[in-house]
Design an enzyme around this catalytic site. Structure first.
Site, PDB file in Angstrom:
ATOM      1  N   CYS A  69     -18.089  35.170 108.747  1.00 38.15           N
ATOM      2  CA  CYS A  69     -16.784  34.496 108.734  1.00 38.15           C
ATOM      3  C   CYS A  69     -15.740  35.209 109.592  1.00 38.15           C
ATOM      4  O   CYS A  69     -15.055  34.581 110.404  1.00 38.15           O
ATOM      5  CB  CYS A  69     -16.281  34.301 107.306  1.00 38.15           C
ATOM      6  SG  CYS A  69     -15.971  35.829 106.379  1.00 38.15           S
ATOM      7  N   HIS A 120     -13.476  36.170 102.061  1.00 34.69           N
ATOM      8  CA  HIS A 120     -13.889  35.194 103.065  1.00 34.69           C
ATOM      9  C   HIS A 120     -12.647  34.738 103.821  1.00 34.69           C
ATOM     10  O   HIS A 120     -11.559  34.689 103.253  1.00 34.69           O
ATOM     11  CB  HIS A 120     -14.556  34.003 102.356  1.00 34.69           C
ATOM     12  CG  HIS A 120     -15.143  33.005 103.291  1.00 34.69           C
ATOM     13  ND1 HIS A 120     -16.309  33.230 103.990  1.00 34.69           N
ATOM     14  CD2 HIS A 120     -14.734  31.765 103.653  1.00 34.69           C
ATOM     15  CE1 HIS A 120     -16.588  32.171 104.733  1.00 34.69           C
ATOM     16  NE2 HIS A 120     -15.638  31.268 104.549  1.00 34.69           N
ATOM     17  N   HIS A 132     -14.692  27.424 109.263  1.00 32.22           N
ATOM     18  CA  HIS A 132     -15.190  28.746 108.874  1.00 32.22           C
ATOM     19  C   HIS A 132     -16.704  28.819 109.003  1.00 32.22           C
ATOM     20  O   HIS A 132     -17.365  27.821 109.278  1.00 32.22           O
ATOM     21  CB  HIS A 132     -14.771  29.067 107.431  1.00 32.22           C
ATOM     22  CG  HIS A 132     -15.374  28.161 106.398  1.00 32.22           C
ATOM     23  ND1 HIS A 132     -16.191  28.621 105.402  1.00 32.22           N
ATOM     24  CD2 HIS A 132     -15.280  26.831 106.207  1.00 32.22           C
ATOM     25  CE1 HIS A 132     -16.569  27.613 104.636  1.00 32.22           C
ATOM     26  NE2 HIS A 132     -16.031  26.513 105.105  1.00 32.22           N
TER      27      HIS A 132
END
Length: 159
Positions: A69, A120, A132
């Protein structure tokens, strides 16, 4: 005497490398106005999605063979917006100005606490959607109001 000369040469070498790195980053910088143009940012982010859609998640990955990510955010900002962001989620979370969720604009970073010690990051697009690299799906677009993302939402940052 030789030791002092060696230290001087090393110092000059390090200074040269640091200054070259700074120059390289400036060369990548686009027209500053593009960074505040929401339609330009959305167009760039959707182009990135089209190029990377489905690329699998790989922790520490930084290529189309696999990407995580924060690596995806790092590469997206560098290649599409001309900004150099740090490589890790933790360092990216320390950038910019924290903003409220309902004030999100295209290009803002959205952060999530996905476990006791895991985080994240994604990039806000529009209409409650963000781009993402998902661990399960790879590079994708998800919704902030999805049960999982809504419950793990941490904060948003504007660069």
């Amino acid at each position: 005497m030789k030791r002092n000369i060696s230290r001087f040469i090393i110092l000059i070498g390090i200074s040269f490398l640091v200054s070259c790195g700074s120059l390289q980053e400036r060369e990548v910088d686009p027209d500053v106005n593009k960074l505040t143009d929401s339609s330009h940012i959305k167009k760039a982010l959707y182009a990135q999605f089209n190029e990377w859609q489905g690329v699998r998640y790989q922790r520490g990955g930084l290529s189309q063979r696999g990407i995580d990510c924060s690596g995806f955010v790092h590469l997206t900002f560098k290649s599409k917006l001309g900004l150099h962001l740090p490589r890790t989620t933790r360092m990216q979370s320390r950038l910019g100005k924290e903003i409220r969720k309902h004030d999100l604009k295209a290009g803002d970073l959205v952060f999530f606490k996905t476990g006791p010690t895991s985080e994240h990051v994604g990039i806000y697009l529009e209409k409650n959607k963000f781009l993402h690299a998902s661990q399960k799906i790879g590079v994708t677009i998800s919704r902030l109001d999805n049960v999982y993302w809504k419950s793990s939402y941490w904060k948003s940052v504007r660069i």
